[in-house]
Design a protein around this motif. Structure first.
Motif, mmCIF file in Angstrom:
data_model
loop_
_atom_site.group_PDB
_atom_site.id
_atom_site.type_symbol
_atom_site.label_atom_id
_atom_site.label_comp_id
_atom_site.label_asym_id
_atom_site.label_seq_id
_atom_site.Cartn_x
_atom_site.Cartn_y
_atom_site.Cartn_z
ATOM 1 N N TRP A 1 29.208 52.586 26.897
ATOM 2 C CA TRP A 1 29.932 51.309 26.834
ATOM 3 C C TRP A 1 30.228 50.894 28.263
ATOM 4 C CZ3 TRP A 1 35.417 50.558 24.184
ATOM 5 C CH2 TRP A 1 35.693 49.191 24.127
ATOM 6 N N ARG A 2 29.751 49.742 28.639
ATOM 7 C CA ARG A 2 29.977 49.273 30.004
ATOM 8 C C ARG A 2 30.306 47.782 30.007
ATOM 9 N NH1 ARG A 2 29.482 50.884 35.070
ATOM 10 N NH2 ARG A 2 29.065 49.309 36.657
ATOM 11 N N SER A 3 31.343 47.434 30.752
ATOM 12 C CA SER A 3 31.669 46.025 30.947
ATOM 13 C C SER A 3 30.706 45.453 31.977
ATOM 14 C CB SER A 3 33.102 45.869 31.450
ATOM 15 O OG SER A 3 34.007 46.444 30.537
ATOM 16 N N VAL A 4 30.326 44.195 31.822
ATOM 17 C CA VAL A 4 29.388 43.596 32.771
ATOM 18 C C VAL A 4 29.851 42.194 33.171
ATOM 19 C CG1 VAL A 4 27.387 44.838 31.894
ATOM 20 C CG2 VAL A 4 27.931 42.592 30.970
ATOM 21 N N ASP A 5 29.336 41.757 34.309
ATOM 22 C CA ASP A 5 29.485 40.376 34.766
ATOM 23 C C ASP A 5 28.063 39.828 34.843
ATOM 24 O OD1 ASP A 5 32.214 41.032 35.286
ATOM 25 O OD2 ASP A 5 31.572 41.890 37.201
ATOM 26 N N ALA A 6 27.770 38.812 34.093
ATOM 27 C CA ALA A 6 26.384 38.343 34.050
ATOM 28 C C ALA A 6 26.301 36.895 33.592
ATOM 29 C CB ALA A 6 25.562 39.216 33.101
ATOM 30 N N ARG A 7 25.247 36.240 34.009
ATOM 31 C CA ARG A 7 24.911 34.961 33.406
ATOM 32 C C ARG A 7 24.221 35.285 32.091
ATOM 33 N NH1 ARG A 7 26.339 29.879 34.020
ATOM 34 N NH2 ARG A 7 24.310 29.315 33.180
ATOM 35 N N PRO A 8 24.701 34.747 30.978
ATOM 36 C CA PRO A 8 24.042 35.083 29.715
ATOM 37 C C PRO A 8 22.637 34.490 29.628
ATOM 38 C CG PRO A 8 25.777 33.438 29.382
ATOM 39 C CD PRO A 8 25.863 33.873 30.814
ATOM 40 N N ALA A 9 21.764 35.253 29.003
ATOM 41 C CA ALA A 9 20.408 34.750 28.755
ATOM 42 C C ALA A 9 20.401 33.798 27.574
ATOM 43 C CB ALA A 9 19.458 35.916 28.490
ATOM 44 N N ALA A 10 21.413 33.928 26.709
ATOM 45 C CA ALA A 10 21.511 33.048 25.534
ATOM 46 C C ALA A 10 22.923 33.130 24.975
ATOM 47 C CB ALA A 10 20.512 33.453 24.463
ATOM 48 N N ILE A 11 23.294 32.081 24.266
ATOM 49 C CA ILE A 11 24.571 32.081 23.534
ATOM 50 C C ILE A 11 24.253 31.758 22.078
ATOM 51 C CG2 ILE A 11 26.903 31.130 23.375
ATOM 52 C CD1 ILE A 11 26.635 30.155 26.247
ATOM 53 N N THR B 1 35.332 33.632 31.618
ATOM 54 C CA THR B 1 34.395 32.827 32.391
ATOM 55 C C THR B 1 35.168 31.922 33.341
ATOM 56 O OG1 THR B 1 32.429 31.421 32.239
ATOM 57 C CG2 THR B 1 34.216 30.923 30.729
ATOM 58 N N GLY B 2 34.457 31.458 34.375
ATOM 59 C CA GLY B 2 35.104 30.610 35.379
ATOM 60 C C GLY B 2 34.164 29.515 35.845
ATOM 61 N N ALA B 3 34.497 28.927 36.975
ATOM 62 C CA ALA B 3 33.725 27.786 37.462
ATOM 63 C C ALA B 3 32.296 28.172 37.833
ATOM 64 C CB ALA B 3 34.423 27.167 38.661
ATOM 65 N N ASP B 4 32.066 29.480 38.067
ATOM 66 C CA ASP B 4 30.718 29.910 38.446
ATOM 67 C C ASP B 4 29.800 30.128 37.244
ATOM 68 O OD1 ASP B 4 31.822 32.167 37.367
ATOM 69 O OD2 ASP B 4 31.555 33.446 39.141
ATOM 70 N N GLY B 5 30.337 30.009 36.047
ATOM 71 C CA GLY B 5 29.511 30.144 34.849
ATOM 72 C C GLY B 5 29.146 31.578 34.495
ATOM 73 N N MET B 6 29.718 32.541 35.201
ATOM 74 C CA MET B 6 29.451 33.940 34.864
ATOM 75 C C MET B 6 30.275 34.340 33.637
ATOM 76 S SD MET B 6 27.322 35.374 37.058
ATOM 77 C CE MET B 6 27.672 37.104 37.359
ATOM 78 N N ALA B 7 29.743 35.270 32.869
ATOM 79 C CA ALA B 7 30.474 35.813 31.727
ATOM 80 C C ALA B 7 30.897 37.233 32.064
ATOM 81 C CB ALA B 7 29.595 35.810 30.484
ATOM 82 N N HIS B 8 32.177 37.505 31.923
ATOM 83 C CA HIS B 8 32.727 38.826 32.228
ATOM 84 C C HIS B 8 33.284 39.397 30.922
ATOM 85 C CE1 HIS B 8 32.843 37.347 36.459
ATOM 86 N NE2 HIS B 8 33.219 36.233 35.879
ATOM 87 N N SER B 9 32.762 40.515 30.495
ATOM 88 C CA SER B 9 33.273 41.106 29.258
ATOM 89 C C SER B 9 34.536 41.887 29.547
ATOM 90 C CB SER B 9 32.215 42.015 28.633
ATOM 91 O OG SER B 9 31.828 43.023 29.546
ATOM 92 N N LEU B 10 35.531 41.725 28.705
ATOM 93 C CA LEU B 10 36.771 42.491 28.833
ATOM 94 C C LEU B 10 36.863 43.374 27.595
ATOM 95 C CD1 LEU B 10 39.643 42.053 30.700
ATOM 96 C CD2 LEU B 10 40.405 41.884 28.359
#
Lengths: 291, 80
Positions: free
Chosen positions: A201-211, A145-154
């Motif tokens: 199986w796919r990596s995504v970049d997304a704002r999470p709907a929930a944590i 994650t970074g300053a934009d708040g996006m979550a990137h799965s690795l």
């Protein structure tokens, strides 16, 4: 992601191209358990190559890239563990501008969610249960994650503990014949790719709907309670991987990820009931934008 | 200071430390702008809370802020 099997295995991990070769070629079989089949749209910006060979009667040699010095290990399990760790380390190095969290991510009905918790909290087992139920799996270990708040799965292959096999027979079947590996700080595990279970199986970049923050209570009923965002930030800061960044930047990135995101404490109880509660909670939330 | 909906994280570069503040502590920190004295901050908090504070502002929050290097104490115009 692409994989071609000739005299070597090729795959990519979010911009890191990986080639695994073996001498003799029969060693490619064990190496295939490390291949990551996650799809993503990242162009390969760095290549990494490992060659596994026999060094002696009870020794294997692992050479990384074309380095003159190679590492000798006692057995195939040690070789696989070492190579897997190096792949993850090198892939993470491509994202040094991000904060890396120990966490899992998957989407249910188009709603991406993050799952964090200490080791042993039941995260991988729950991910597998949800995966078998049709959730879209993104990753089980690393979230950037970074300053934009996006979550990137690795992506990294799932580390399936022996205890999980008793609870999920389909997973036990998929792990049959796989090597049993061990990390220094972790229990034994079987490396499992979601595609082994017939799932994409796919990596995504997304704002999470929930944590969700997981706490284990395997003999108790599951429970999901709203959690204060500042408490989630505190827990996530405990799950940051890597010490190269300043803690101030980590705080900025974690707050950006949490800000505006519904947070829940998830008490992991009976597996089926827990999975059902997670799905029910997520389906009650609006969908987030996925990339 | 990095805020979320119910608190914030404060980074203190000189000590390379972070501190997690709940909503009340965050509100206090926002009032620590060099112009508000302790008494003024207390009055503003009580106005927000609609009653007396259930804790000692100085020992409960401000002293901890100062010990953590989040704020520096100095005498304001109202002498507090």
């Amino acid at each position: 992601m692409s994989i071609a099997a000739t005299d070597a295995l090729h795959f990519s991990v979010r911009g890191l191209g990986v080639t695994l070769s073996a001498d003799p070629p029969s060693l490619l079989g064990p190496l295939s358990h490390l291949a990551v089949h996650a799809r993503d749209d990242e162009p390969v910006v760095r290549e990494l190559r490992f060659t596994l060979s026999i060094a002696g009667p009870d020794k294997l040699r692992v050479r990384e890239d074309d380095a003159a010095d190679a590492r000798e290990v006692c057995c195939i399990e040690a070789a696989l563990t070492g190579i897997a760790q190096r792949i993850s380390t090198r892939a993470l190095a491509l994202y040094a501008d991000k904060t890396c969290l120990h966490g899992a991510s998957m989407s249910i009905d188009g709603r991406p969610a993050l799952f964090v918790g200490a080791r042993g909290s039941g995260k991988t087992t729950l991910m597998l249960r949800l995966l078998l139920d049709g959730a879209a799996f993104h990753g089980d270990e690393y979230v950037l994650t970074g300053a934009d708040g996006m979550a990137h799965s690795l992506p990294r292959v799932l580390h399936v503990k022996p205890g999980t096999l008793e609870r999920l027979p389909a997973v036990a079947e998929a792990c049959r014949g796989k090597p049993r590996l061990q990390l220094r700080w972790d229990n034994d595990f079987y490396p499992l790719d979601p595609t082994d279970l017939g799932h994409d199986w796919r990596s995504v970049d997304a704002r999470p709907a929930a944590i969700f923050f997981l706490t284990p209570a395997f003999d108790a009923p599951p429970a999901i309670e709203p959690m204060a965002q500042i408490d989630m930030v505190r827990e996530l800061m405990q799950q940051v991987i890597g010490i190269d960044q300043t803690i101030g930047r980590q705080a900025r990135d974690v707050c950006a990820l949490v800000r505006g995101t519904p947070c829940f404490g998830l008490r992991v109880g009976d597996l089926d009931a827990t999975a059902a509660r997670v799905c029910e909670t997520l389906r009650a939330l609006p969908t987030a934008s996925a990339g | 200071m990095h805020a979320v909906e119910d608190g914030c994280v404060v980074y203190v570069p000189a000590r390379d430390q972070v501190h997690f503040l709940n909503a009340t502590a965050m509100c206090v920190l926002e009032l620590c702008d060099g112009a508000h004295g302790v008494d003024t901050i207390r009055r503003e908090l009580e106005a927000l809370a609609g009653g007396e504070l259930g804790f000692d502002l100085r020992s409960g929050i401000l002293d901890q802020f100062e010990q953590a290097g989040i704020v520096t104490a100095h005498v304001t115009q109202d002498g507090s």
